[in-house]
Design a protein around this motif. Structure first.
Motif: not given
Length: 207
Positions: A114, A116, A118, A120
């Motif tokens: 993760l 921020n 989100r 990835h």
């Protein structure tokens, strides 16, 4: 054990089931022999495992662990990892949030990165660590003078300083590359078959 009995009571576990529930939790975190010990007299590793036993009260379907080995000495880290592995083998679903990449590699079967808030990157740990295998050849000095010859051998060859990286199909050319280096009077310092590390996966995922 008195502390865990109190937690079990708060979780709504009936009095007739509390003793077995507490004992089972202590077994799973390897603290049965320390059941009568005061929390203040426990090592940090023991307190971490006690916290894990507390989290298991009420038999939750998912355990969320935040930096479970944080602050532990090497022995404590090994003990915590063993407990987590045993819980997984016993059928527990465990989600770990950690910056300890060695710990994640040692105990996790699935990997999510993760950044921020989100996702990835997501993959099984086995597949993540076996992606992009490569051969590393290190010479005794900078390879700049011979780099064009090396790079001409295959497009999946990289030269960085004194190191040659062979990826994909280029890995089959290891002997050829070694021969080129030796003919050019380079000494070979190191040859190694390598796989992608978790640190490399993380760096690529969040860049």
């Amino acid at each position: 054990s008195d502390y865990l009995a109190m937690v079990a009571n708060l979780c709504g576990i009936t009095s007739e089931n509390q003793e077995k529930t507490v004992f089972d939790a202590l077994v799973q975190v390897d603290l049965v022999s320390q059941a009568s010990k005061r929390i203040a007299d426990c090592s940090k590793g023991m307190r971490q495992r006690l916290g894990l036993a507390q989290a298991m009260m009420g038999n939750p379907p998912l355990l969320l662990l935040d930096e479970p080995s944080n602050g532990l000495d090497p022995n404590g880290q090994v003990e915590m990892q063993a407990v987590i592995k045993n819980l997984h083998v016993a059928g527990r679903t465990i989600m770990i949030s950690s910056h300890q990449l060695d710990e994640i590699t040692a105990v996790c079967t699935q990997l999510i990165i993760l950044n921020n808030g989100r996702i990835h990157y997501q993959n099984s740990m086995v597949e993540a660590l076996t992606i992009s295998p490569h051969t590393l050849i290190q010479a005794d000095r900078d390879l700049g003078e011979i780099a064009p010859t090396l790079l001409a051998q295959h497009p999946q060859i990289q030269v960085k300083g004194s190191k040659v990286f062979l990826r994909g199909e280029a890995m089959s050319l290891r002997r050829n590359i070694l021969a080129v280096l030796l003919r050019a009077q380079f000494d070979i310092i190191h040859v190694e078959q390598k796989h992608t590390t978790l640190a490399e996966i993380y760096a690529r995922a969040v860049q």
